[in-house]
Motif scaffolding. Structure first.
Motif, PDB file in Angstrom:
ATOM      1  N   VAL A 171       0.846  -1.200   0.000  1.00 56.28           N
ATOM      2  CA  VAL A 171       0.000   0.000   0.000  1.00 56.28           C
ATOM      3  C   VAL A 171       0.882   1.251   0.000  1.00 56.28           C
ATOM      4  O   VAL A 171       1.772   1.385   0.856  1.00 56.28           O
ATOM      5  CB  VAL A 171      -0.939   0.004   1.221  1.00 56.28           C
ATOM      6  N   VAL A 172       0.626   2.151  -0.964  1.00 53.97           N
ATOM      7  CA  VAL A 172       1.392   3.405  -1.031  1.00 53.97           C
ATOM      8  C   VAL A 172       0.514   4.625  -0.729  1.00 53.97           C
ATOM      9  O   VAL A 172       1.049   5.694  -0.415  1.00 53.97           O
ATOM     10  CB  VAL A 172       2.071   3.564  -2.414  1.00 53.97           C
ATOM     11  N   GLU A 173      -0.801   4.466  -0.827  1.00 53.44           N
ATOM     12  CA  GLU A 173      -1.727   5.537  -0.465  1.00 53.44           C
ATOM     13  C   GLU A 173      -2.946   4.918   0.201  1.00 53.44           C
ATOM     14  O   GLU A 173      -3.446   3.875  -0.261  1.00 53.44           O
ATOM     15  CB  GLU A 173      -2.160   6.358  -1.677  1.00 53.44           C
ATOM     16  N   ALA A 174      -3.448   5.549   1.220  1.00 51.66           N
ATOM     17  CA  ALA A 174      -4.652   5.086   1.903  1.00 51.66           C
ATOM     18  C   ALA A 174      -5.274   6.288   2.603  1.00 51.66           C
ATOM     19  O   ALA A 174      -4.792   6.706   3.663  1.00 51.66           O
ATOM     20  CB  ALA A 174      -4.328   3.969   2.891  1.00 51.66           C
ATOM     21  N   GLY A 175      -6.345   6.869   2.016  1.00 55.79           N
ATOM     22  CA  GLY A 175      -6.979   8.049   2.608  1.00 55.79           C
ATOM     23  C   GLY A 175      -7.834   8.787   1.603  1.00 55.79           C
ATOM     24  O   GLY A 175      -8.254   8.223   0.588  1.00 55.79           O
ATOM     25  N   TRP A 176      -8.081  10.024   1.894  1.00 52.68           N
ATOM     26  CA  TRP A 176      -8.953  10.817   1.023  1.00 52.68           C
ATOM     27  C   TRP A 176      -8.231  11.189  -0.276  1.00 52.68           C
ATOM     28  O   TRP A 176      -7.076  11.594  -0.274  1.00 52.68           O
ATOM     29  CB  TRP A 176      -9.405  12.076   1.741  1.00 52.68           C
ATOM     30  N   GLY A 177      -8.999  11.041  -1.391  1.00 53.91           N
ATOM     31  CA  GLY A 177      -8.415  11.280  -2.704  1.00 53.91           C
ATOM     32  C   GLY A 177      -9.214  12.256  -3.551  1.00 53.91           C
ATOM     33  O   GLY A 177      -9.267  12.076  -4.770  1.00 53.91           O
ATOM     34  N   ASN A 182     -12.694   8.280  -0.524  1.00 61.01           N
ATOM     35  CA  ASN A 182     -11.722   7.424   0.179  1.00 61.01           C
ATOM     36  C   ASN A 182     -11.106   6.456  -0.830  1.00 61.01           C
ATOM     37  O   ASN A 182     -11.816   5.686  -1.492  1.00 61.01           O
ATOM     38  CB  ASN A 182     -12.403   6.640   1.294  1.00 61.01           C
ATOM     39  N   GLN A 183      -9.785   6.446  -0.922  1.00 62.51           N
ATOM     40  CA  GLN A 183      -9.125   5.613  -1.932  1.00 62.51           C
ATOM     41  C   GLN A 183      -7.919   4.878  -1.359  1.00 62.51           C
ATOM     42  O   GLN A 183      -7.349   5.269  -0.338  1.00 62.51           O
ATOM     43  CB  GLN A 183      -8.676   6.467  -3.117  1.00 62.51           C
ATOM     44  N   ILE A 184      -7.543   3.831  -2.063  1.00 61.78           N
ATOM     45  CA  ILE A 184      -6.326   3.064  -1.748  1.00 61.78           C
ATOM     46  C   ILE A 184      -5.555   2.887  -3.049  1.00 61.78           C
ATOM     47  O   ILE A 184      -6.137   2.550  -4.091  1.00 61.78           O
ATOM     48  CB  ILE A 184      -6.666   1.672  -1.152  1.00 61.78           C
ATOM     49  N   VAL A 185      -4.241   3.112  -3.005  1.00 65.31           N
ATOM     50  CA  VAL A 185      -3.373   2.849  -4.150  1.00 65.31           C
ATOM     51  C   VAL A 185      -2.323   1.826  -3.709  1.00 65.31           C
ATOM     52  O   VAL A 185      -1.674   2.008  -2.667  1.00 65.31           O
ATOM     53  CB  VAL A 185      -2.695   4.128  -4.668  1.00 65.31           C
ATOM     54  N   ILE A 186      -2.163   0.746  -4.501  1.00 64.23           N
ATOM     55  CA  ILE A 186      -1.229  -0.339  -4.179  1.00 64.23           C
ATOM     56  C   ILE A 186      -0.191  -0.470  -5.286  1.00 64.23           C
ATOM     57  O   ILE A 186      -0.539  -0.512  -6.473  1.00 64.23           O
ATOM     58  CB  ILE A 186      -1.973  -1.681  -4.007  1.00 64.23           C
ATOM     59  N   LYS A 187       1.078  -0.517  -4.884  1.00 65.05           N
ATOM     60  CA  LYS A 187       2.135  -0.830  -5.841  1.00 65.05           C
ATOM     61  C   LYS A 187       2.240  -2.348  -5.919  1.00 65.05           C
ATOM     62  O   LYS A 187       2.585  -3.018  -4.937  1.00 65.05           O
ATOM     63  CB  LYS A 187       3.467  -0.236  -5.415  1.00 65.05           C
ATOM     64  N   MET A 188       1.964  -2.898  -7.090  1.00 60.57           N
ATOM     65  CA  MET A 188       1.970  -4.345  -7.262  1.00 60.57           C
ATOM     66  C   MET A 188       3.406  -4.863  -7.371  1.00 60.57           C
ATOM     67  O   MET A 188       4.334  -4.112  -7.687  1.00 60.57           O
ATOM     68  CB  MET A 188       1.170  -4.736  -8.505  1.00 60.57           C
ATOM     69  N   SER A 200     -16.271   3.280   1.320  1.00 59.32           N
ATOM     70  CA  SER A 200     -16.938   3.725   2.547  1.00 59.32           C
ATOM     71  C   SER A 200     -16.052   3.492   3.755  1.00 59.32           C
ATOM     72  O   SER A 200     -16.227   4.121   4.803  1.00 59.32           O
ATOM     73  CB  SER A 200     -18.262   2.981   2.737  1.00 59.32           C
ATOM     74  N   SER A 201     -15.076   2.591   3.617  1.00 60.86           N
ATOM     75  CA  SER A 201     -14.181   2.273   4.733  1.00 60.86           C
ATOM     76  C   SER A 201     -12.852   1.795   4.177  1.00 60.86           C
ATOM     77  O   SER A 201     -12.802   1.082   3.163  1.00 60.86           O
ATOM     78  CB  SER A 201     -14.803   1.194   5.622  1.00 60.86           C
ATOM     79  N   ILE A 202     -11.761   2.190   4.831  1.00 57.58           N
ATOM     80  CA  ILE A 202     -10.410   1.758   4.462  1.00 57.58           C
ATOM     81  C   ILE A 202      -9.879   0.832   5.552  1.00 57.58           C
ATOM     82  O   ILE A 202      -9.911   1.174   6.736  1.00 57.58           O
ATOM     83  CB  ILE A 202      -9.473   2.969   4.288  1.00 57.58           C
ATOM     84  N   GLY A 203      -9.372  -0.318   5.151  1.00 54.40           N
ATOM     85  CA  GLY A 203      -8.923  -1.306   6.139  1.00 54.40           C
ATOM     86  C   GLY A 203      -7.436  -1.565   6.138  1.00 54.40           C
ATOM     87  O   GLY A 203      -6.974  -2.523   6.796  1.00 54.40           O
ATOM     88  N   VAL A 204      -6.633  -0.772   5.419  1.00 52.85           N
ATOM     89  CA  VAL A 204      -5.184  -0.968   5.375  1.00 52.85           C
ATOM     90  C   VAL A 204      -4.494   0.367   5.585  1.00 52.85           C
ATOM     91  O   VAL A 204      -5.138   1.425   5.551  1.00 52.85           O
ATOM     92  CB  VAL A 204      -4.743  -1.586   4.021  1.00 52.85           C
ATOM     93  N   SER A 205      -3.178   0.320   5.778  1.00 53.22           N
ATOM     94  CA  SER A 205      -2.400   1.542   5.977  1.00 53.22           C
ATOM     95  C   SER A 205      -1.197   1.538   5.049  1.00 53.22           C
ATOM     96  O   SER A 205      -0.790   0.489   4.515  1.00 53.22           O
ATOM     97  CB  SER A 205      -1.956   1.657   7.434  1.00 53.22           C
ATOM     98  N   VAL A 206      -0.618   2.711   4.843  1.00 52.84           N
ATOM     99  CA  VAL A 206       0.550   2.853   3.963  1.00 52.84           C
ATOM    100  C   VAL A 206       1.701   1.997   4.484  1.00 52.84           C
ATOM    101  O   VAL A 206       2.002   1.985   5.685  1.00 52.84           O
ATOM    102  CB  VAL A 206       0.965   4.336   3.863  1.00 52.84           C
ATOM    103  N   GLN A 215      -8.823  -8.548   2.045  1.00 55.76           N
ATOM    104  CA  GLN A 215      -9.782  -7.446   2.186  1.00 55.76           C
ATOM    105  C   GLN A 215      -9.026  -6.166   2.554  1.00 55.76           C
ATOM    106  O   GLN A 215      -8.288  -6.129   3.531  1.00 55.76           O
ATOM    107  CB  GLN A 215     -10.822  -7.767   3.258  1.00 55.76           C
ATOM    108  N   ILE A 216      -9.255  -5.126   1.734  1.00 53.99           N
ATOM    109  CA  ILE A 216      -8.562  -3.860   1.994  1.00 53.99           C
ATOM    110  C   ILE A 216      -9.544  -2.737   2.369  1.00 53.99           C
ATOM    111  O   ILE A 216      -9.116  -1.679   2.844  1.00 53.99           O
ATOM    112  CB  ILE A 216      -7.730  -3.428   0.779  1.00 53.99           C
TER     113      ILE A 216
END
Length: 257
Positions: A171-177, A182-188, A200-206, A215-216
């Motif tokens: 995870v490289v981003e987790a928060g308001w976008g 609310n968004q999550i960005v993942i570097k694969m 509606s909910s974020i379950g991971v952190s940078v 589940q993220i």
């Protein structure tokens, strides 16, 4: 003058001749070992070995012979039992070695299979929403998007639906976008990036590592939306504007969308 016996006349041997003949007879009997019962007791006694030159034969009783035979049988039986015991121990040792080798090979095979299964799992890709479908395609045109076209795809989902990481990454981003809510960005792990918006909910952190299907977060309707859904993007970089076709991206990794 010489004296001669008259022809045809026999005289009784003289005493000297009789003595000589008796001595010669005794010597002959002694030499042949044939001394009868008629011999004098002194002459009938068994001569010593050193006198006769013959080796005496030792005769043992039946009980002693039986004991010797029994001892020989016991020694043979003991040797056979020891040999059988040694063979049994060697066979047991070989069996134990074979069983240990088989167990080790089976364990190594299971470990290899487990590692291979884990490797496949970590390299696998899944859909971000299980059992859903694409409701809005990539690069669809609309005034709803500032760029004039859709930079990702929308998956149909009601608020609170589980959102999965499509593959392994960090995870490289987790928060308001902003408009993404609310968004999550993942570097694969392959160097690409995936983005999940309107949550509606974020379950991971940078900095958190994720695996396929983890589940993220939960889907929702945050940001610039007309209703709940999941906005999904595939990118070459972490920032907006580096988007690539998400359908082709998922299909190239074996996901049927």
């Amino acid at each position: 003058m010489a004296f001669m016996c008259a022809a045809g006349k026999h005289r009784r041997p003289s005493r000297m001749k009789r003595g000589t003949a008796r001595a010669a007879g005794v010597a002959a009997l002694t030499t042949t070992g044939v001394i009868g019962t008629l011999a004098a007791p002194a002459l009938a006694a068994e001569p010593a070995a050193e006198q006769t030159g013959l080796t005496p034969v030792i005769t043992i009783g039946d009980s002693i012979a039986d004991q010797i035979d029994a001892q020989a049988v016991a020694q043979k039986q003991a040797a056979e039992e020891a040999e059988a015991q040694q063979k049994a121990e060697e066979a047991a040792r070989k069996k134990a070695v074979a069983e240990a080798k088989k167990a080790r090979e089976e364990r190594e095979q299971k470990e290899r299979a487990a590692r291979e299964a884990e490797r496949k799992r970590l390299n696998a890709y899944v859909a971000p929403i299980s059992g859903s479908y694409v409701s809005t395609g990539y690069q669809s045109s609309s005034s709803l998007w500032s760029s004039g076209s859709h930079t990702g795809i929308d998956f149909h989902a009601s608020t609170g639906t589980t959102v999965h990481a499509v593959g392994s990454g960090t995870v490289v981003e987790a928060g308001w976008g902003g408009s993404y809510g609310n968004q999550i960005v993942i570097k694969m792990n392959d160097g690409t990036y995936t983005q999940y918006g309107h949550l509606s909910s974020i379950g991971v952190s940078v900095g958190q590592a994720v695996t396929p299907g983890a589940q993220i977060g939960l889907s929702g309707a945050t940001g610039n939306v007309t209703g709940p859904h999941l906005h999904f993007e595939a990118r070459t970089g972490a920032q907006y504007g580096s988007d690539i076709d998400p359908v082709s991206y998922l299909r190239s990794h074996g996901v049927n969308v």
